[in-house]
Scaffold this motif. Sequence first.
Motif, PDB file in Angstrom:
ATOM      1  N   LEU A 296      -2.874  15.508  -7.907  1.00 21.68           N
ATOM      2  CA  LEU A 296      -2.222  14.627  -8.893  1.00 21.68           C
ATOM      3  C   LEU A 296      -2.889  14.676 -10.267  1.00 21.68           C
ATOM      4  N   GLN A 297      -4.109  15.185 -10.326  1.00 22.73           N
ATOM      5  CA  GLN A 297      -4.833  15.180 -11.594  1.00 22.73           C
ATOM      6  C   GLN A 297      -4.271  16.234 -12.536  1.00 22.73           C
ATOM      7  N   THR A 298      -3.838  15.795 -13.710  1.00 15.57           N
ATOM      8  CA  THR A 298      -3.294  16.716 -14.714  1.00 15.57           C
ATOM      9  C   THR A 298      -3.525  16.122 -16.096  1.00 15.57           C
ATOM     10  N   PRO A 299      -3.841  16.954 -17.080  1.00 16.71           N
ATOM     11  CA  PRO A 299      -4.125  16.426 -18.428  1.00 16.71           C
ATOM     12  C   PRO A 299      -2.918  15.723 -19.047  1.00 16.71           C
ATOM     13  N   GLY A 300      -1.710  16.017 -18.552  1.00 17.47           N
ATOM     14  CA  GLY A 300      -0.515  15.400 -19.123  1.00 17.47           C
ATOM     15  C   GLY A 300      -0.331  13.949 -18.733  1.00 17.47           C
ATOM     16  N   ALA A 301      -1.059  13.497 -17.749  1.00 18.67           N
ATOM     17  CA  ALA A 301      -0.852  12.140 -17.226  1.00 18.67           C
ATOM     18  C   ALA A 301      -1.859  11.155 -17.808  1.00 18.67           C
ATOM     19  N   GLY A 302      -1.371   9.938 -18.028  1.00 19.24           N
ATOM     20  CA  GLY A 302      -2.258   8.873 -18.458  1.00 19.24           C
ATOM     21  C   GLY A 302      -2.543   7.889 -17.342  1.00 19.24           C
ATOM     22  N   GLY A 303      -1.915   8.122 -16.196  1.00 19.62           N
ATOM     23  CA  GLY A 303      -2.156   7.222 -15.066  1.00 19.62           C
ATOM     24  C   GLY A 303      -1.700   7.841 -13.768  1.00 19.62           C
ATOM     25  N   VAL A 304      -2.408   7.478 -12.721  1.00 18.48           N
ATOM     26  CA  VAL A 304      -2.041   7.923 -11.368  1.00 18.48           C
ATOM     27  C   VAL A 304      -1.942   6.688 -10.492  1.00 18.48           C
ATOM     28  N   ALA A 305      -0.804   6.515  -9.808  1.00 13.84           N
ATOM     29  CA  ALA A 305      -0.676   5.430  -8.831  1.00 13.84           C
ATOM     30  C   ALA A 305      -0.577   6.061  -7.452  1.00 13.84           C
ATOM     31  N   VAL A 306      -1.341   5.527  -6.529  1.00 13.97           N
ATOM     32  CA  VAL A 306      -1.321   6.035  -5.158  1.00 13.97           C
ATOM     33  C   VAL A 306      -1.102   4.866  -4.207  1.00 13.97           C
ATOM     34  N   PHE A 307      -0.120   4.990  -3.333  1.00 13.72           N
ATOM     35  CA  PHE A 307       0.055   4.012  -2.269  1.00 13.72           C
ATOM     36  C   PHE A 307      -0.256   4.700  -0.948  1.00 13.72           C
ATOM     37  N   ILE A 308      -1.070   4.042  -0.140  1.00 13.02           N
ATOM     38  CA  ILE A 308      -1.389   4.571   1.185  1.00 13.02           C
ATOM     39  C   ILE A 308      -0.985   3.536   2.221  1.00 13.02           C
ATOM     40  N   GLY A 309      -0.075   3.921   3.089  1.00 11.08           N
ATOM     41  CA  GLY A 309       0.312   3.040   4.186  1.00 11.08           C
ATOM     42  C   GLY A 309      -0.603   3.301   5.365  1.00 11.08           C
ATOM     43  N   THR A 310      -1.065   2.236   6.006  1.00  9.09           N
ATOM     44  CA  THR A 310      -2.033   2.397   7.097  1.00  9.09           C
ATOM     45  C   THR A 310      -1.567   1.670   8.366  1.00  9.09           C
ATOM     46  N   ALA A 311      -2.125   2.062   9.471  1.00  7.15           N
ATOM     47  CA  ALA A 311      -1.745   1.485  10.760  1.00  7.15           C
ATOM     48  C   ALA A 311      -2.388   0.110  10.919  1.00  7.15           C
ATOM     49  N   ARG A 312      -1.543  -0.913  11.120  1.00  2.00           N
ATOM     50  CA  ARG A 312      -1.992  -2.306  11.173  1.00  2.00           C
ATOM     51  C   ARG A 312      -2.150  -2.752  12.625  1.00  2.00           C
ATOM     52  N   GLN A 313      -3.214  -3.508  12.867  1.00  2.00           N
ATOM     53  CA  GLN A 313      -3.502  -3.961  14.232  1.00  2.00           C
ATOM     54  C   GLN A 313      -2.601  -5.106  14.685  1.00  2.00           C
ATOM     55  N   TRP A 314      -2.401  -6.064  13.803  1.00  2.00           N
ATOM     56  CA  TRP A 314      -1.671  -7.266  14.216  1.00  2.00           C
ATOM     57  C   TRP A 314      -0.347  -7.388  13.483  1.00  2.00           C
ATOM     58  N   THR A 315       0.722  -7.634  14.212  1.00  2.00           N
ATOM     59  CA  THR A 315       2.008  -8.005  13.629  1.00  2.00           C
ATOM     60  C   THR A 315       2.345  -9.358  14.239  1.00  2.00           C
ATOM     61  N   GLY A 316       2.078 -10.426  13.480  1.00  2.00           N
ATOM     62  CA  GLY A 316       2.182 -11.758  14.065  1.00  2.00           C
ATOM     63  C   GLY A 316       1.166 -11.864  15.195  1.00  2.00           C
ATOM     64  N   GLU A 317       1.651 -12.175  16.396  1.00  2.00           N
ATOM     65  CA  GLU A 317       0.737 -12.318  17.540  1.00  2.00           C
ATOM     66  C   GLU A 317       0.712 -11.067  18.405  1.00  2.00           C
ATOM     67  N   ARG A 318       1.417 -10.034  17.978  1.00  2.00           N
ATOM     68  CA  ARG A 318       1.472  -8.802  18.763  1.00  2.00           C
ATOM     69  C   ARG A 318       0.382  -7.845  18.284  1.00  2.00           C
ATOM     70  N   GLU A 319      -0.425  -7.381  19.235  1.00  2.00           N
ATOM     71  CA  GLU A 319      -1.513  -6.479  18.865  1.00  2.00           C
ATOM     72  C   GLU A 319      -1.107  -5.027  19.128  1.00  2.00           C
ATOM     73  N   THR A 320      -1.332  -4.201  18.142  1.00  2.00           N
ATOM     74  CA  THR A 320      -1.035  -2.771  18.257  1.00  2.00           C
ATOM     75  C   THR A 320      -2.339  -2.004  18.428  1.00  2.00           C
TER      76      THR A 320
END
Lengths: 82, 149
Positions: free
Chosen positions: B27-51
């Motif tokens: 993503l690094q390029t001299p033309g950019a003034g900003g980089v946004a990164v979203f990382i989705g991750t595996a979550r342990q709890w969904t309410g009371e349900r454990e994954t």
Amino acid sequence: MLSFKVQLFSVLKSKLQTDSVDLETPEGISVSEFLDLACAQYPTMEPYRRVMRLAVNQTYSEDAYILQDGDEVAIITPVSGG
Amino acid sequence: MVADESRKRLVQLSYERIDIPAAYRFLQTPGAGGVAVFIGTARQWTGERETLSLSYESYEPMALKEMHRLIDAAEHEWPIQRTCLLHKLGEVRLAEASVLVGVATVHRAEAFTVCRFLIEQLKVQVPIWKQERLTDGLRVWVEGNHPPR
């Protein structure tokens, strides 16, 4: 008659215990009719009829599209990536 | 990681762990003034349900096409320098990255906007499915209520 190998994924693959099913259809059938026919022949799919879409040649198709011999078809239930 | 010919986008489905530093290097390029990164991750709890872990499967050729289509739509709407869209398939452990969306733009506002657009659209459009492995040993597909767009 046309014959299709219908690819399945996710919950349909689990419930039907196979990653594809065969479907024979009359010529000139639309996507909507195709899905109705698939659910009639494989009733396990019926609860998902409301939320399924057909991908034709790896693209979401419109309900009115008429299937052609040789089309690659897959049933897509609600996706949950991310 | 291999970028496509244009070098403006990196789109990938892989059973390997997502290489976050490599994505950022791309993503690094001299033309950019900003980089946004979203990382989705595996979550342990969904309410009371454990994954315990997640597992993803995909209709891979179509998913890749849809991922490119999303980027096409974004590039049509906003000026974008670089885009990265990566999704892991197979087993994903708790806290591990399952998806990475990265965008490099001239100004920060577009970076946030495009990043948000891509992850939200990916979640309703790209044929990838998530299965949860629960503490009682069951494996359950995450079933949505709306047909894919």
